[in-house]
Scaffold this motif. Sequence first.
Motif, PDB file in Angstrom:
ATOM      1  N   LEU A  62     -61.318 -10.062  33.583  1.00 21.86           N
ATOM      2  CA  LEU A  62     -60.868 -10.055  32.620  1.00 21.86           C
ATOM      3  C   LEU A  62     -59.464 -11.354  32.450  1.00 21.86           C
ATOM      4  O   LEU A  62     -59.127 -11.073  30.792  1.00 21.86           O
ATOM      5  CB  LEU A  62     -59.570  -8.760  33.379  1.00 21.86           C
ATOM      6  N   LEU A  63     -58.835 -11.936  33.445  1.00 19.68           N
ATOM      7  CA  LEU A  63     -58.330 -12.933  32.661  1.00 19.68           C
ATOM      8  C   LEU A  63     -59.055 -14.832  31.552  1.00 19.68           C
ATOM      9  O   LEU A  63     -58.430 -14.761  30.978  1.00 19.68           O
ATOM     10  CB  LEU A  63     -57.888 -13.317  34.130  1.00 19.68           C
TER      11      LEU A  63
ATOM     12  N   VAL B 287     -45.546 -16.175  29.794  1.00 20.55           N
ATOM     13  CA  VAL B 287     -44.305 -15.534  30.135  1.00 20.55           C
ATOM     14  C   VAL B 287     -45.053 -15.100  32.284  1.00 20.55           C
ATOM     15  O   VAL B 287     -44.513 -15.197  33.292  1.00 20.55           O
ATOM     16  CB  VAL B 287     -43.364 -15.032  29.942  1.00 20.55           C
ATOM     17  N   THR B 288     -45.095 -14.077  32.254  1.00 16.95           N
ATOM     18  CA  THR B 288     -45.807 -13.410  32.762  1.00 16.95           C
ATOM     19  C   THR B 288     -46.587 -13.719  33.611  1.00 16.95           C
ATOM     20  O   THR B 288     -46.661 -13.804  35.315  1.00 16.95           O
ATOM     21  CB  THR B 288     -46.307 -11.186  32.389  1.00 16.95           C
ATOM     22  N   LEU B 289     -47.975 -14.898  33.472  1.00 16.10           N
ATOM     23  CA  LEU B 289     -48.677 -15.415  34.126  1.00 16.10           C
ATOM     24  C   LEU B 289     -48.491 -17.255  33.683  1.00 16.10           C
ATOM     25  O   LEU B 289     -50.118 -17.502  34.088  1.00 16.10           O
ATOM     26  CB  LEU B 289     -50.472 -15.053  33.227  1.00 16.10           C
ATOM     27  N   ARG B 290     -47.314 -16.857  33.688  1.00 14.68           N
ATOM     28  CA  ARG B 290     -47.548 -18.657  33.574  1.00 14.68           C
ATOM     29  C   ARG B 290     -47.639 -19.489  35.028  1.00 14.68           C
ATOM     30  O   ARG B 290     -48.175 -20.243  35.284  1.00 14.68           O
ATOM     31  CB  ARG B 290     -45.105 -18.959  33.128  1.00 14.68           C
ATOM     32  N   ARG B 291     -46.975 -18.901  36.272  1.00 17.10           N
ATOM     33  CA  ARG B 291     -47.569 -19.395  37.358  1.00 17.10           C
ATOM     34  C   ARG B 291     -48.983 -19.722  37.733  1.00 17.10           C
ATOM     35  O   ARG B 291     -49.185 -20.584  38.452  1.00 17.10           O
ATOM     36  CB  ARG B 291     -46.399 -18.954  38.864  1.00 17.10           C
ATOM     37  N   ARG B 292     -50.109 -18.806  36.858  1.00 17.36           N
ATOM     38  CA  ARG B 292     -51.266 -18.608  37.066  1.00 17.36           C
ATOM     39  C   ARG B 292     -51.511 -20.071  36.557  1.00 17.36           C
ATOM     40  O   ARG B 292     -52.213 -20.987  36.884  1.00 17.36           O
ATOM     41  CB  ARG B 292     -51.565 -17.326  36.862  1.00 17.36           C
ATOM     42  N   CYS B 293     -51.508 -20.181  35.227  1.00 24.51           N
ATOM     43  CA  CYS B 293     -51.122 -20.879  34.120  1.00 24.51           C
ATOM     44  C   CYS B 293     -50.231 -22.180  34.605  1.00 24.51           C
ATOM     45  O   CYS B 293     -52.228 -22.818  34.421  1.00 24.51           O
ATOM     46  CB  CYS B 293     -51.080 -20.794  32.913  1.00 24.51           C
ATOM     47  N   TRP B 294     -49.690 -22.773  35.116  1.00 25.12           N
ATOM     48  CA  TRP B 294     -49.630 -23.979  35.866  1.00 25.12           C
ATOM     49  C   TRP B 294     -49.771 -24.538  37.174  1.00 25.12           C
ATOM     50  O   TRP B 294     -50.315 -25.905  37.535  1.00 25.12           O
ATOM     51  CB  TRP B 294     -47.758 -23.698  35.971  1.00 25.12           C
TER      52      TRP B 294
ATOM     53  N   LEU C 247     -49.984 -31.429  33.291  1.00 25.07           N
ATOM     54  CA  LEU C 247     -50.459 -31.746  32.176  1.00 25.07           C
ATOM     55  C   LEU C 247     -50.532 -30.208  31.353  1.00 25.07           C
ATOM     56  O   LEU C 247     -50.353 -29.616  30.701  1.00 25.07           O
ATOM     57  CB  LEU C 247     -52.485 -32.421  32.508  1.00 25.07           C
ATOM     58  N   ARG C 248     -51.198 -28.934  32.959  1.00 21.73           N
ATOM     59  CA  ARG C 248     -51.352 -27.859  32.794  1.00 21.73           C
ATOM     60  C   ARG C 248     -50.044 -26.816  32.574  1.00 21.73           C
ATOM     61  O   ARG C 248     -49.670 -25.728  31.300  1.00 21.73           O
ATOM     62  CB  ARG C 248     -51.612 -27.612  33.764  1.00 21.73           C
ATOM     63  N   TRP C 249     -48.732 -27.512  33.128  1.00 23.65           N
ATOM     64  CA  TRP C 249     -47.442 -27.633  32.774  1.00 23.65           C
ATOM     65  C   TRP C 249     -46.531 -27.810  30.464  1.00 23.65           C
ATOM     66  O   TRP C 249     -46.215 -27.278  29.797  1.00 23.65           O
ATOM     67  CB  TRP C 249     -46.175 -28.690  33.568  1.00 23.65           C
ATOM     68  N   MET C 250     -47.335 -29.194  30.672  1.00 24.97           N
ATOM     69  CA  MET C 250     -47.545 -29.682  29.199  1.00 24.97           C
ATOM     70  C   MET C 250     -47.575 -28.575  28.295  1.00 24.97           C
ATOM     71  O   MET C 250     -47.191 -27.908  27.401  1.00 24.97           O
ATOM     72  CB  MET C 250     -47.525 -30.438  28.782  1.00 24.97           C
ATOM     73  N   LEU C 251     -49.466 -28.594  28.628  1.00 25.27           N
ATOM     74  CA  LEU C 251     -50.023 -27.265  27.910  1.00 25.27           C
ATOM     75  C   LEU C 251     -48.957 -26.286  27.228  1.00 25.27           C
ATOM     76  O   LEU C 251     -49.407 -25.885  26.197  1.00 25.27           O
ATOM     77  CB  LEU C 251     -51.145 -27.472  28.233  1.00 25.27           C
ATOM     78  N   TRP C 252     -49.061 -25.724  28.391  1.00 26.86           N
ATOM     79  CA  TRP C 252     -48.249 -24.243  28.645  1.00 26.86           C
ATOM     80  C   TRP C 252     -47.323 -23.915  27.852  1.00 26.86           C
ATOM     81  O   TRP C 252     -46.382 -23.480  26.536  1.00 26.86           O
ATOM     82  CB  TRP C 252     -48.056 -23.942  29.798  1.00 26.86           C
TER      83      TRP C 252
END
Length: 424
Positions: free
Chosen positions: A108-109, A165-172, A180-185
Amino acid sequence: MDAWIERLRRLGLDVTALALFSAPAGVSFGLGLVVLTFALALTRRPAWPLSPAVILAVVFAGYALVLGLFGSYPGGTLTVRMEAAAQWAQLLVFVPVAYLIGGDQARLLRLFGLALVGLFIGTFWRLDWALLLSEPAAFLESRPGFGFPANVFALFSGTVLIGLVTLRRRCWHAGGAPELRWMLWWLVALVAAQAFLLTLSRGAWIALTLTAVVGLAVAVRGSGWRASPRLLLGLAAVCLALLLVYAGPMAERFAAEWGTIRAMVAGEIDYSAESSLSQRWHAQRFGLAAWLQQPWLGWGPGAAKALLAASDDPAVMLIGYGPMEHLHNTYLEVLVQLGLVGFLLWFGLFALLLRAVLKAWQAGQIDEDVAGFLWLALLYLVLWNLFDFHATHQSWRAFWALLAGGALSMGLFAGRVGGGRGEA
């Protein structure tokens, strides 16, 4: 045979997700593959679960088709009614999507990620670069929908913001360089927020604000607000910058209707052709009156548009365009077309989807952040439906198939072997 079904399953879901916001032809192809794969899989007699949401969805689709046979309204020939009924029945496609996702959180993700990529492809592809570069101020007031009606794109981009917002930590922390992931987010969030604000959709702004309030209240009351000071500072800075950029268009958009609002509060409900709020108000008054004439079963699929056209009421006519296409309220559309029975089925389906997400989280089928996204995205859709109607169009149907299908899938396969968080 099973290998071919698996390839078709993956291809159908991936194409649908990637084309969702970028290629209408791809959406038709993808959903067609989903239905074909589902039919082929059924021939293998899989031990698939059943739930009240699946039963209710089938009942809703069947109910709409039956009403298409017997409804009656001006200009509502059998062909017209059955075409409209088929559009309602096609919303059932979220059920095959749910079964093919199989309760797999990783799957799903991945689909959500493909949909996000498709949204950005479609946004930049359809962006009016000439106007943006030549007249930035005019671009801010142009209300671009990037291939969709502005209000509908506000639904899509608002859902993206909820997910970021809800999946931010997963993205980071999903892997790779954290910086890089933080900047892309942040880049993706900024573009999505700008696209959302560009629509100047007041109904979507209200719906997203209410959704954010609910989400924040649940986070604080439940596991606690765990946002870092750096995130809070960044969010505050971005919100301030966006408000400064869009303050003028936003203020004008709300201020333009202030006189109409005061008149309504004072009991003056005369029609004003210059006010979109007045137009919507009178369209919904018209819809309410129409529903009360046929309260239980409604007038039949497609009735609201036909009744608006046949009314000759100047209050539901758009200057230069003719009669309104719909009532700007999904629930009122359902009442007029499908009656109170259809409304109860429709609203009950949303309630069962929200329950499915909660069940999946309690069973450990999905993580808390994924459950939070699905629940808030569905809530946002429930609120957005108060301000617009697009449910019988392909773009909304595909969006619904992925969101509702994902929510249903997690609940369907909760606690079953073969689903869960880690499979792809």
